[in-house]
Design a protein around this motif. Structure first.
Motif, PDB file in Angstrom:
ATOM      1  N   HIS A   4      14.531   2.928  -0.875  1.00 56.93           N
ATOM      2  CA  HIS A   4      13.885   2.970   0.598  1.00 56.93           C
ATOM      3  C   HIS A   4      12.455   3.655   0.446  1.00 56.93           C
ATOM      4  O   HIS A   4      12.117   4.417   0.220  1.00 56.93           O
ATOM      5  N   ALA A   5      11.469   2.706   1.067  1.00 54.15           N
ATOM      6  CA  ALA A   5      10.189   2.836   1.143  1.00 54.15           C
ATOM      7  C   ALA A   5       9.653   3.861   2.337  1.00 54.15           C
ATOM      8  O   ALA A   5      10.462   3.754   3.146  1.00 54.15           O
ATOM      9  N   LEU A   6       8.509   4.207   2.181  1.00 54.91           N
ATOM     10  CA  LEU A   6       8.066   5.031   3.267  1.00 54.91           C
ATOM     11  C   LEU A   6       7.781   4.073   4.450  1.00 54.91           C
ATOM     12  O   LEU A   6       7.232   2.794   4.377  1.00 54.91           O
ATOM     13  N   ASN A   7       7.956   4.581   5.659  1.00 55.74           N
ATOM     14  CA  ASN A   7       7.892   3.891   6.914  1.00 55.74           C
ATOM     15  C   ASN A   7       6.855   4.051   7.188  1.00 55.74           C
ATOM     16  O   ASN A   7       6.137   4.612   7.592  1.00 55.74           O
ATOM     17  N   PRO A   8       6.270   2.643   7.537  1.00 55.85           N
ATOM     18  CA  PRO A   8       4.800   2.294   8.056  1.00 55.85           C
ATOM     19  C   PRO A   8       4.902   2.637   9.653  1.00 55.85           C
ATOM     20  O   PRO A   8       4.518   1.575  10.420  1.00 55.85           O
TER      21      PRO A   8
ATOM     22  N   LYS B  18       1.967   9.303   7.800  1.00 56.34           N
ATOM     23  CA  LYS B  18       0.742   9.951   7.630  1.00 56.34           C
ATOM     24  C   LYS B  18      -0.398   9.287   7.258  1.00 56.34           C
ATOM     25  O   LYS B  18      -1.438   9.683   7.381  1.00 56.34           O
ATOM     26  N   PHE B  19      -0.113   7.729   7.418  1.00 59.65           N
ATOM     27  CA  PHE B  19      -1.470   7.112   7.445  1.00 59.65           C
ATOM     28  C   PHE B  19      -1.760   6.381   8.605  1.00 59.65           C
ATOM     29  O   PHE B  19      -2.562   5.337   8.625  1.00 59.65           O
ATOM     30  N   GLY B  20      -1.001   6.604   9.907  1.00 62.54           N
ATOM     31  CA  GLY B  20      -1.562   6.332  11.068  1.00 62.54           C
ATOM     32  C   GLY B  20      -1.004   4.737  10.898  1.00 62.54           C
ATOM     33  O   GLY B  20      -0.154   4.332  10.510  1.00 62.54           O
ATOM     34  N   ASN B  21      -2.212   3.928  11.301  1.00 65.10           N
ATOM     35  CA  ASN B  21      -1.827   2.607  11.480  1.00 65.10           C
ATOM     36  C   ASN B  21      -2.462   1.816  10.480  1.00 65.10           C
ATOM     37  O   ASN B  21      -2.642   0.514  10.571  1.00 65.10           O
ATOM     38  N   ASN B  22      -2.630   2.287   9.317  1.00 67.20           N
ATOM     39  CA  ASN B  22      -3.311   1.708   7.787  1.00 67.20           C
ATOM     40  C   ASN B  22      -1.994   1.226   6.918  1.00 67.20           C
ATOM     41  O   ASN B  22      -1.426   1.717   6.293  1.00 67.20           O
ATOM     42  N   GLY B  23      -1.675   0.005   7.301  1.00 65.25           N
ATOM     43  CA  GLY B  23      -0.615  -0.838   6.672  1.00 65.25           C
ATOM     44  C   GLY B  23      -0.854  -0.793   5.299  1.00 65.25           C
ATOM     45  O   GLY B  23       0.079  -0.596   4.205  1.00 65.25           O
ATOM     46  N   LYS B  24      -1.888  -1.021   4.669  1.00 67.60           N
ATOM     47  CA  LYS B  24      -2.107  -1.152   3.107  1.00 67.60           C
ATOM     48  C   LYS B  24      -1.793   0.145   2.455  1.00 67.60           C
ATOM     49  O   LYS B  24      -1.224   0.248   1.401  1.00 67.60           O
TER      50      LYS B  24
ATOM     51  N   GLU C  17      -0.386  -2.130  11.136  1.00 70.69           N
ATOM     52  CA  GLU C  17      -1.245  -3.448  10.984  1.00 70.69           C
ATOM     53  C   GLU C  17      -1.179  -3.848   9.369  1.00 70.69           C
ATOM     54  O   GLU C  17      -1.772  -3.015   8.714  1.00 70.69           O
ATOM     55  N   GLY C  18      -0.950  -4.902   9.218  1.00 72.70           N
ATOM     56  CA  GLY C  18      -1.169  -5.447   7.837  1.00 72.70           C
ATOM     57  C   GLY C  18      -0.226  -5.303   6.730  1.00 72.70           C
ATOM     58  O   GLY C  18      -0.299  -5.424   5.523  1.00 72.70           O
ATOM     59  N   TYR C  19       0.740  -4.528   6.997  1.00 76.07           N
ATOM     60  CA  TYR C  19       1.683  -3.804   6.252  1.00 76.07           C
ATOM     61  C   TYR C  19       2.345  -4.816   5.257  1.00 76.07           C
ATOM     62  O   TYR C  19       2.721  -4.927   4.190  1.00 76.07           O
ATOM     63  N   LEU C  20       3.235  -5.879   6.331  1.00 79.11           N
ATOM     64  CA  LEU C  20       3.845  -6.810   5.800  1.00 79.11           C
ATOM     65  C   LEU C  20       3.184  -7.680   4.759  1.00 79.11           C
ATOM     66  O   LEU C  20       3.797  -8.161   3.741  1.00 79.11           O
TER      67      LEU C  20
END
Length: 457
Positions: A198-202, A208-214, A251-254
């Motif tokens: 299970h990966a960190l949920n974006p 903790k990284f707000g809307n920074n998908g990368k 945004e940009g996560y996938l």
């Protein structure tokens, strides 16, 4: 009866000016079955005790028409949850109803060992809605079954075992999909989840990284390098987490995550059980909002407008792996369900329901943002189209979930005529996912009711 009930709502509140539901010219049938109290007694005696129900005093829903539901007394409710995001084009939509009745009169059931025009035509029509080379369709009965099959396909095709899903995700209740799911409230205390990471949920609101998908996607790479052999079978993700509280992915996560997964030999699986068929408004499929193309797509719920129907769609190359052994599903591709599915596709197009989801959803979002400015308890308003969430918190700095307050508003909104969903790990998020035929007037009514309920806390 409903006209009388609707017009009397305001006077029933002892002088308070309460929101009035939009006019709807329909008269429900008179109900003569068991009342709610008797049904609750029967349910407790004969049904699975693990099945929960909404509200302190459960309501007996006996009829539905488009975006509205009626209880045993004839009282009308705005359905803002659509049978848990399942009634896509409207309760008892005449086109879907007619298609089902006509097919029931001809043939209620056969299986894939015979040819039938409904299942073959539906597969062709559904495939035509898919981008890229996603052109092979497998029919099953539920989202859990669809995700089960996608998991099996990914492992068989790649020859790898480990799969990655997201924390806060929900992918079903079978033993395998329960393993993919990452909510303690939905995980039975049994062996499950073998090979699942299970990966960190974006999460743009709580992450903790707000809307920074990368930044979030780096955890996928870390899992591949440290918790697997370096090769994985697949990656599952909802584009907007449904049960998790209408949480959109950063945004940009996938795009970042998909590249990492494919570099490790894995397939990318999009769970469109709740976000598919135009519900997000801006795109027909939720994953398109992240500008990616999955290898496998699973879908259910709104696909059949309430009938048991689900599907897995993939490429011819990946589909070929299933021919290594016999495969069969007794009810997968049932002609009645496929007739409903075909009708749903037509209605979405003919009634411009994707456009409606976009227009009404944006209007509703705007009104909810305004409501957030008025009520400090609203921590976040989020989502797309008619897949929205409103999260209540005790204070906006700590973001402590306002569980008790959420329940109070939830109950009060029901009393005022709005049935809404509730979710998130802490049960403090309102899930607004109505039939896609919801109107601007309905949206205004919903917000007015929520406003009144919040003001009474």
């Amino acid at each position: 009866m409903w006209n009388r009930l609707a017009s009397s709502t305001a006077s029933a509140e002892e002088g308070k000016s309460v929101p009035v539901m939009p006019e709807f010219r329909y008269t429900p049938r008179e109900y003569d079955g068991p009342d709610a109290e008797k049904l609750l007694e029967m349910r407790k005696q004969y049904m699975n005790p693990g099945i929960f129900y909404y509200y302190k005093k459960p309501i007996n829903i006996v009829e539905g028409k488009m975006q509205y539901l009626y209880d045993e007394s004839g009282k009308r409710y705005l359905d803002a949850f659509a049978g848990i995001v399942t009634v896509s084009v409207g309760h008892c939509h005449p086109i879907v109803t007619e298609a089902v009745i006509n097919q029931m009169k001809l043939l209620q059931h056969t299986t894939s060992i015979y040819l039938n025009h409904q299942v073959a035509s539906y597969a062709q029509e559904l495939a035509s809605k898919m981008p890229g080379n996603l052109k092979v369709v497998y029919f099953v009965n539920s989202g859990s079954e669809a995700n089960d099959m996608a998991l099996m396909m990914a492992r068989s095709y790649t020859g790898n075992y480990n799969v990655i899903s997201l924390r806060n995700s929900y992918h079903g209740m079978s033993p395998d999909t329960m393993g993919l799911t990452a909510h303690s409230t939905w995980k039975q205390n049994i062996p499950q989840g073998f090979g699942v990471l299970h990966a960190l949920n974006p999460d743009p609101y709580r992450g903790k990284f707000g809307n920074n998908g990368k930044e979030y996607a780096l955890d996928v790479q870390d899992l591949i390098q440290t918790a697997s052999s370096g090769q994985i079978a697949g990656f599952f993700a909802e584009t907007i987490q449904g049960v998790g509280g209408a949480v959109p992915l950063a945004e940009g996560y996938l795009k970042e995550a998909y590249k990492m997964v494919r570099d490790a030999g894995g397939l990318c699986i999009a769970d469109e059980v709740q976000t598919g068929f135009g519900r997000t408004g801006s795109r027909y499929w939720g994953f398109e909002n992240q500008d990616v193309l999955p290898d496998i797509v699973t879908m259910a719920k709104g696909i059949g407008n309430g009938l048991p129907l689900a599907a897995v769609v993939t490429t011819p190359e990946i589909a070929e792996v299933m021919s290594r052994r016999l495969h069969f599903n007794t009810f997968g591709g049932n002609p009645v369900s496929c007739a409903a599915g075909r009708a749903v596709l037509r209605v979405i197009d003919d009634d411009a329901l994707q456009d409606n989801s976009f227009l009404v959803g944006n209007h509703l979002l705007s009104k909810l943002y305004t409501l957030k400015k008025k009520h400090e308890i609203i921590g976040d308003v989020r989502g797309r189209g008619l897949m929205l969430g409103v999260e209540l918190v005790k204070d906006r700095f700590s973001k402590e979930p306002a569980k008790v307050e959420t329940l109070a508003v939830f109950e009060r909104m029901k009393d005022l005529g709005v049935l809404i969903g509730k979710g998130g790990l802490h049960g403090n998020v309102f899930r607004i996912k109505p039939p896609m035929c919801m109107t601007i007037a309905d949206a205004d009514f919903l917000v007015d009711v929520m406003d009144m309920a919040l003001s009474e806390l």
